[in-house]
Design a protein around this motif. Structure first.
Motif, PDB file in Angstrom:
ATOM      1  N   GLN A   1      38.059  45.709  29.771  1.00 22.31           N
ATOM      2  CA  GLN A   1      37.069  46.496  30.434  1.00 22.31           C
ATOM      3  C   GLN A   1      36.266  45.638  31.148  1.00 22.31           C
ATOM      4  N   ASN A   2      35.251  44.810  30.430  1.00 27.37           N
ATOM      5  CA  ASN A   2      34.462  44.046  31.051  1.00 27.37           C
ATOM      6  C   ASN A   2      34.894  43.172  32.123  1.00 27.37           C
ATOM      7  N   GLU A   3      36.140  42.616  31.799  1.00 23.54           N
ATOM      8  CA  GLU A   3      36.569  41.406  32.666  1.00 23.54           C
ATOM      9  C   GLU A   3      37.119  42.116  33.823  1.00 23.54           C
TER      10      GLU A   3
ATOM     11  N   GLU B   1      34.013  43.054  36.149  1.00 23.12           N
ATOM     12  CA  GLU B   1      33.480  41.720  36.480  1.00 23.12           C
ATOM     13  C   GLU B   1      34.318  41.370  37.878  1.00 23.12           C
TER      14      GLU B   1
END
Length: 276
Positions: A155-157, A160
């Motif tokens: 999710q974070n990637e 970003e």
């Protein structure tokens, strides 16, 4: 008279004694819950027992096999939250602000009051925004959405990667002095590169730059219509018709000039080209 009062008092005392006797005689029967197949809850139950019965007042988030991927229910909740924030993101991080302000300036310069109506202007601004942001949306889909759905990134990637093309679009249309303004206020160190600008600084800087650009375009649109108003007002004064409002006479000439010059084609075409 005194005898009647004593008889009434005796009757009240007897009634009171009967009521008290009823309360003591009638046994207190225990209440039973309906047999619905639910497990019975003992009178003394600790927190661990309540958790085992799954009736404790708590919220638990479970990860899938410890892999770090959010469960489907939580992903749906996050998706619905982002959808509720979509209008604010559409207004603040796209070309929508500049387009809608220029269109409203155009209508005000024509002095047509509510023609075209707000619904038409908003719809036109929305579709022009989708047209302008289409390359950015395609890039976000390729870099973030498709790999995330395939399980290649977390999710974070994905977040970003999705913010990358959007940040590039905002930075390209943001004036440096607006960035310096918010950098100075926030006290963040900036080395002059886009990567060093936090989103909390880039987004308001982009909005201010869009407002400035939209008002500059609106001023240019107003100039020919102001000339028409001045000519009409001077003509009416020369004819001695001072009681007749110049705007009543100038509005048909404005519309005629706008139609003859194919105004919507020029304004929309020039407005879209400012983003390329």
């Amino acid at each position: 008279m005194i005898g009647k009062i004593q008889i009434k008092t005796i009757k009240k005392i007897i009634c009171l004694l009967i009521l008290v006797g009823i309360f003591f005689i009638v046994p207190v029967s225990p209440s039973y819950a309906l047999d619905l197949g639910l497990p019975s809850v003992p009178e003394t139950m600790d927190a661990e027992g309540l958790r085992q019965l799954d009736i404790a007042d708590q919220l638990s988030i479970t990860y899938n096999d410890g892999s770090g991927q959010l469960a489907g229910t939580l992903r749906i909740l996050i998706t619905l939250t982002l959808i509720s924030l979509a209008p604010f993101l559409l207004i603040t991080m796209t070309s929508f602000v500049r387009i809608v302000i220029v269109l409203h300036f155009t209508r005000a310069a024509l002095n047509t009051q509510s023609a075209p109506p707000n619904q038409v202007l908003m719809t036109l601004a929305l579709f022009l925004t989708f047209f302008i942001m289409q390359p950015v949306i395609s890039e976000v889909n390729e870099l973030a959405i498709v790999p995330f759905e395939a399980g290649l990134i977390n999710q974070n990637e994905a977040l970003e990667n999705a913010m990358g093309p959007i940040r590039e679009f905002m930075y390209r249309h943001t004036m440096r002095k607006d960035v310096n303004l918010f950098i100075t206020i926030s006290g963040v160190e900036w080395d002059g590169t886009m990567a060093a600008i936090p989103n909390a600084v880039l987004i308001p800087s982009f909005i201010i730059s869009e407002l400035r650009t939209a008002f500059m375009i609106g001023f240019v649109i107003y100039i020919p219509f102001i000339v028409i108003d001045m000519v009409i007002a001077s003509t009416l004064m020369a004819m001695g018709m001072m009681m007749l409002p110049p705007t009543v006479i100038s509005m048909p000439f404005k519309i005629l000039l706008f139609v003859m010059a194919d105004g919507w084609h020029l304004i929309v075409g020039s407005l879209v080209k400012t983003f390329y």
